[in-house]
Design an enzyme around this catalytic site. Structure first.
Site, PDB file in Angstrom:
ATOM      1  N   ARG A   1       0.807  -1.218   0.000  1.00 35.00           N
ATOM      2  CA  ARG A   1       0.000   0.000   0.000  1.00 35.00           C
ATOM      3  C   ARG A   1       0.844   1.273   0.000  1.00 35.00           C
ATOM      4  NH1 ARG A   1      -3.887  -1.279   4.780  1.00 35.00           N
ATOM      5  NH2 ARG A   1      -2.965  -3.347   4.929  1.00 35.00           N
TER       6      ARG A   1
ATOM      7  N   GLU B   1       2.179  -8.891  14.597  1.00 37.32           N
ATOM      8  CA  GLU B   1       1.370  -9.354  15.729  1.00 37.32           C
ATOM      9  C   GLU B   1       1.668 -10.828  16.019  1.00 37.32           C
ATOM     10  OE1 GLU B   1      -2.520  -7.909  15.132  1.00 37.32           O
ATOM     11  OE2 GLU B   1      -3.093  -8.280  17.221  1.00 37.32           O
TER      12      GLU B   1
HETATM   13  O1  LIG Z   1       2.392   0.537  11.479  1.00 36.98           O
HETATM   14  P1  LIG Z   1       2.356  -0.947  11.247  1.00 36.98           P
HETATM   15  O2  LIG Z   1       1.918  -1.725  12.450  1.00 36.98           O
HETATM   16  O3  LIG Z   1       3.620  -1.468  10.635  1.00 36.98           O
HETATM   17  O4  LIG Z   1       1.166  -1.227  10.223  1.00 36.98           O
HETATM   18  C1  LIG Z   1       0.971  -0.466   9.061  1.00 36.98           C
HETATM   19  C2  LIG Z   1       1.338  -1.251   7.830  1.00 36.98           C
HETATM   20  O5  LIG Z   1       0.425  -2.381   7.701  1.00 36.98           O
HETATM   21  C3  LIG Z   1      -0.141  -2.359   6.401  1.00 36.98           C
HETATM   22  O6  LIG Z   1       0.636  -3.075   5.498  1.00 36.98           O
HETATM   23  P2  LIG Z   1       0.663  -4.675   5.428  1.00 36.98           P
HETATM   24  O7  LIG Z   1       1.895  -5.158   6.139  1.00 36.98           O
HETATM   25  O8  LIG Z   1      -0.665  -5.206   5.889  1.00 36.98           O
HETATM   26  O9  LIG Z   1       0.919  -4.973   3.906  1.00 36.98           O
HETATM   27  P3  LIG Z   1       0.141  -4.548   2.542  1.00 36.98           P
HETATM   28  O10 LIG Z   1       0.494  -3.099   2.302  1.00 36.98           O
HETATM   29  O11 LIG Z   1       0.801  -5.449   1.542  1.00 36.98           O
HETATM   30  O12 LIG Z   1      -1.337  -4.747   2.717  1.00 36.98           O
HETATM   31  C4  LIG Z   1      -0.141  -0.891   6.014  1.00 36.98           C
HETATM   32  O13 LIG Z   1      -0.213  -0.709   4.609  1.00 36.98           O
HETATM   33  C5  LIG Z   1       1.150  -0.382   6.591  1.00 36.98           C
HETATM   34  O14 LIG Z   1       2.260  -0.586   5.730  1.00 36.98           O
HETATM   35  N1  LIG Z   2      -6.810  -1.211  11.222  1.00 38.61           N
HETATM   36  C1  LIG Z   2      -6.126  -1.326  10.071  1.00 38.61           C
HETATM   37  N2  LIG Z   2      -6.738  -1.049   8.898  1.00 38.61           N
HETATM   38  C2  LIG Z   2      -6.051  -1.181   7.723  1.00 38.61           C
HETATM   39  N3  LIG Z   2      -4.777  -1.577   7.631  1.00 38.61           N
HETATM   40  C3  LIG Z   2      -4.125  -1.856   8.786  1.00 38.61           C
HETATM   41  N4  LIG Z   2      -2.849  -2.227   9.024  1.00 38.61           N
HETATM   42  C4  LIG Z   2      -2.697  -2.364  10.359  1.00 38.61           C
HETATM   43  N5  LIG Z   2      -3.848  -2.080  11.018  1.00 38.61           N
HETATM   44  C5  LIG Z   2      -4.761  -1.740  10.052  1.00 38.61           C
END
Ligand SMILES: O=P(O)(O)OC[C@H]1O[C@H](OP(=O)(O)OP(=O)(O)O)[C@H](O)[C@@H]1O
Ligand SMILES: Nc1ncnc2[nH]cnc12
Length: 181
Positions: free
Chosen positions: A64, A101
């Protein structure tokens, strides 16, 4: 900061309860991306905030982080550097493990993507624990470059990532706050 613009951006983000598991309020930016006015406004706000800061490169973490980092890099006319999950980058990489987590994951960057002269902005959709951005910042340090700050569309203040990043010396700019987990 234009609060009407921020309210509008916030209104386009959908909340999905109990996804991906019970008790989580998932803040879904796909509905923002489907709205070109809100998407453009988001990039414009980041652009205005960072246009005169001497930033030389934008980093975004898979997946993302790419969605907001790449258009901002184009607007600023500077390179976009993807930070990817393990095994996806074809050249030599630096790696950084970070805690999720449940268990751990890794992020990687090409070793030749940054130089010690670079002033880097990290961009992501959302700030929760801050683990992703701390790991990305550690990759920047391994390359000898400097992190100027981190920008997010969404901050989840109840999780505490903002305090963690500020305590690491990372200056943050968040467009919206969403209460709850
Ligand atoms: O502050 P944090 O606890 O690190 O969480 C935030 C991160 O989690 C999500 O990515 P995710 O790892 O789910 O991967 P994605 O972007 O591929 O969905 C989001 O896009 C952030 O990068
Ligand atoms: N609550 C949330 N919604 C979307 N992306 C996330 N990544 C970590 N926590 C999230």
């Amino acid at each position: 900061m234009p609060s009407q613009s921020l309210d509008y951006i916030k209104s386009t983000i959908k909340t999905i309860p109990n996804y991906p598991k019970e008790g989580i309020l998932f803040r879904d930016i796909t509905s923002l991306l489907e709205n070109p006015e809100a998407y453009q406004l988001t990039i414009d706000l980041f652009f205005e905030h960072y246009k005169n800061r001497g930033i030389t490169k934008i980093l975004g973490a898979e997946a993302r982080g790419f969605l907001f980092g790449a258009p901002l890099a184009l607007a600023l006319k500077i390179p976009f550097i993807p930070v990817r999950k393990p095994g996806k980058l074809p050249r030599e990489t630096f790696s950084e493990e970070y805690v999720l987590e449940y268990g751990t994951d890794k992020l990687e960057i090409h070793t030749d993507a940054l130089t010690p002269e670079d002033k880097v902005l990290i961009v992501d959709d959302l700030l929760a624990t801050g683990g992703t951005v701390v790991a990305t910042s550690n990759l920047v340090k391994k390359a000898g470059a400097e992190v100027v700050g981190a920008a997010f569309v969404i901050n989840l203040p109840d999780i505490g990532g903002l305090a963690r990043l500020e305590s690491e010396g990372i200056d943050c700019y968040c467009l919206t706050d969403f209460e709850g987990h």
